[in-house]
Design a protein around this motif. Structure first.
Motif, PDB file in Angstrom:
ATOM      1  N   TYR A  84      42.516  40.342  44.286  1.00  0.00           N
ATOM      2  CA  TYR A  84      41.408  40.567  43.370  1.00  0.00           C
ATOM      3  C   TYR A  84      40.206  39.528  43.464  1.00  0.00           C
ATOM      4  O   TYR A  84      39.271  40.097  43.146  1.00  0.00           O
ATOM      5  CB  TYR A  84      42.111  40.413  41.911  1.00  0.00           C
ATOM      6  CG  TYR A  84      41.428  40.813  40.869  1.00  0.00           C
ATOM      7  CD1 TYR A  84      40.477  40.070  39.746  1.00  0.00           C
ATOM      8  CD2 TYR A  84      41.060  42.008  40.713  1.00  0.00           C
ATOM      9  CE1 TYR A  84      39.781  40.342  38.861  1.00  0.00           C
ATOM     10  CE2 TYR A  84      40.240  42.591  39.732  1.00  0.00           C
ATOM     11  CZ  TYR A  84      39.674  41.537  38.795  1.00  0.00           C
ATOM     12  OH  TYR A  84      38.843  42.201  37.663  1.00  0.00           O
ATOM     13  N   ASN A  85      40.496  38.776  44.202  1.00  0.00           N
ATOM     14  CA  ASN A  85      39.447  37.622  44.573  1.00  0.00           C
ATOM     15  C   ASN A  85      38.991  37.640  45.934  1.00  0.00           C
ATOM     16  O   ASN A  85      38.368  36.659  46.488  1.00  0.00           O
ATOM     17  CB  ASN A  85      39.575  36.375  43.986  1.00  0.00           C
ATOM     18  CG  ASN A  85      39.483  36.288  42.567  1.00  0.00           C
ATOM     19  OD1 ASN A  85      38.632  36.863  41.751  1.00  0.00           O
ATOM     20  ND2 ASN A  85      40.468  35.549  41.754  1.00  0.00           N
ATOM     21  N   ALA A  86      39.582  38.773  46.638  1.00  0.00           N
ATOM     22  CA  ALA A  86      39.410  38.514  48.371  1.00  0.00           C
ATOM     23  C   ALA A  86      38.150  39.032  48.722  1.00  0.00           C
ATOM     24  O   ALA A  86      37.635  40.000  48.022  1.00  0.00           O
ATOM     25  CB  ALA A  86      40.757  39.414  48.770  1.00  0.00           C
ATOM     26  N   ILE A  87      37.467  38.428  49.587  1.00  0.00           N
ATOM     27  CA  ILE A  87      36.627  38.798  50.350  1.00  0.00           C
ATOM     28  C   ILE A  87      36.704  39.113  51.929  1.00  0.00           C
ATOM     29  O   ILE A  87      37.410  38.285  52.319  1.00  0.00           O
ATOM     30  CB  ILE A  87      35.214  38.172  49.850  1.00  0.00           C
ATOM     31  CG1 ILE A  87      35.585  36.660  50.436  1.00  0.00           C
ATOM     32  CG2 ILE A  87      34.656  38.202  48.573  1.00  0.00           C
ATOM     33  CD1 ILE A  87      34.452  35.620  50.289  1.00  0.00           C
ATOM     34  N   TYR A  88      35.918  39.827  52.465  1.00  0.00           N
ATOM     35  CA  TYR A  88      36.074  40.305  53.908  1.00  0.00           C
ATOM     36  C   TYR A  88      34.702  40.107  54.714  1.00  0.00           C
ATOM     37  O   TYR A  88      33.647  40.886  54.111  1.00  0.00           O
ATOM     38  CB  TYR A  88      37.032  41.389  54.091  1.00  0.00           C
ATOM     39  CG  TYR A  88      37.982  41.738  53.322  1.00  0.00           C
ATOM     40  CD1 TYR A  88      38.055  42.062  51.898  1.00  0.00           C
ATOM     41  CD2 TYR A  88      39.212  41.081  53.782  1.00  0.00           C
ATOM     42  CE1 TYR A  88      39.162  42.313  51.177  1.00  0.00           C
ATOM     43  CE2 TYR A  88      40.435  41.190  52.945  1.00  0.00           C
ATOM     44  CZ  TYR A  88      40.420  41.673  51.802  1.00  0.00           C
ATOM     45  OH  TYR A  88      41.559  41.822  51.004  1.00  0.00           O
ATOM     46  N   SER A  89      34.706  39.464  55.775  1.00  0.00           N
ATOM     47  CA  SER A  89      33.403  39.435  56.722  1.00  0.00           C
ATOM     48  C   SER A  89      33.660  40.322  57.944  1.00  0.00           C
ATOM     49  O   SER A  89      32.317  40.254  58.660  1.00  0.00           O
ATOM     50  CB  SER A  89      33.202  38.058  56.787  1.00  0.00           C
ATOM     51  OG  SER A  89      34.111  37.445  57.722  1.00  0.00           O
TER      52      SER A  89
ATOM     53  N   ARG B 208      36.745  42.280  44.270  1.00  0.00           N
ATOM     54  CA  ARG B 208      36.786  43.315  43.196  1.00  0.00           C
ATOM     55  C   ARG B 208      36.258  42.901  42.038  1.00  0.00           C
ATOM     56  O   ARG B 208      35.934  43.643  41.467  1.00  0.00           O
ATOM     57  CB  ARG B 208      38.161  43.615  43.147  1.00  0.00           C
ATOM     58  CG  ARG B 208      38.693  44.382  44.614  1.00  0.00           C
ATOM     59  CD  ARG B 208      40.371  44.679  44.657  1.00  0.00           C
ATOM     60  NE  ARG B 208      41.015  44.903  43.208  1.00  0.00           N
ATOM     61  CZ  ARG B 208      41.969  45.323  42.711  1.00  0.00           C
ATOM     62  NH1 ARG B 208      43.098  44.592  43.541  1.00  0.00           N
ATOM     63  NH2 ARG B 208      42.532  45.704  41.940  1.00  0.00           N
ATOM     64  N   SER B 209      36.815  41.720  41.745  1.00  0.00           N
ATOM     65  CA  SER B 209      36.410  41.126  40.315  1.00  0.00           C
ATOM     66  C   SER B 209      34.763  40.923  40.269  1.00  0.00           C
ATOM     67  O   SER B 209      34.146  40.828  39.146  1.00  0.00           O
ATOM     68  CB  SER B 209      37.021  39.830  40.210  1.00  0.00           C
ATOM     69  OG  SER B 209      36.478  38.774  41.094  1.00  0.00           O
ATOM     70  N   GLY B 210      33.995  40.582  41.525  1.00  0.00           N
ATOM     71  CA  GLY B 210      32.689  40.227  41.363  1.00  0.00           C
ATOM     72  C   GLY B 210      32.583  38.861  41.293  1.00  0.00           C
ATOM     73  O   GLY B 210      31.439  38.468  41.341  1.00  0.00           O
TER      74      GLY B 210
END
Length: 127
Positions: A104-109, A52-54
């Motif tokens: 906020y800093n999560a990423i998903y694959s 989300r934050s980029g």
């Protein structure tokens, strides 16, 4: 959220292409975003994700060092810059959003982590 991907086309090996994915609404910044692709006769596969934050990004090994994902929350858009393209990059590329209000800093694959999908844009890389 509705997603509209654009920027695909027919290119040659070694060329660069930038895909864009525009999101509707005012909630874009509440979603982690990702790009996936599906080549001819293949399953959909993860390409890249951005938090989300980029500030956090993650790539599939097959594109690491060649592709760059970025986002502009003010413009409700996520990008995929693709350099040094190879014929094996030929696929329909789709952007995806979700989950909303994740870390906020999560990423998903994984495909199953994403709730909203754009229609996809074709990228064809000729040899």
């Amino acid at each position: 959220v509705q997603l509209q991907a654009s920027g695909g086309g027919l290119v040659q090996t070694g060329d660069s292409v930038r895909l864009s994915c525009a999101a509707s609404g005012r909630t874009f910044s509440t979603y982690s975003m990702g790009w996936f692709r599906q080549g001819p006769g293949k399953k959909r596969e993860f390409v890249a994700a951005i938090s989300r934050s980029g500030g956090i990004t993650y790539y599939a090994d097959s594109v690491k060092g060649r592709f760059t994902i970025s986002r502009d929350n003010a413009e409700n858009t996520v990008y995929l810059q693709m350099n040094s393209l190879k014929p094996e990059d030929t696929a329909v590329y789709s952007c995806a959003a979700g989950p909303q209000f994740g870390g906020y800093n999560a990423i998903y694959s994984s495909v199953s982590s994403y709730n909203y999908w754009g229609q996809g844009t074709q990228v064809t890389v000729s040899s």
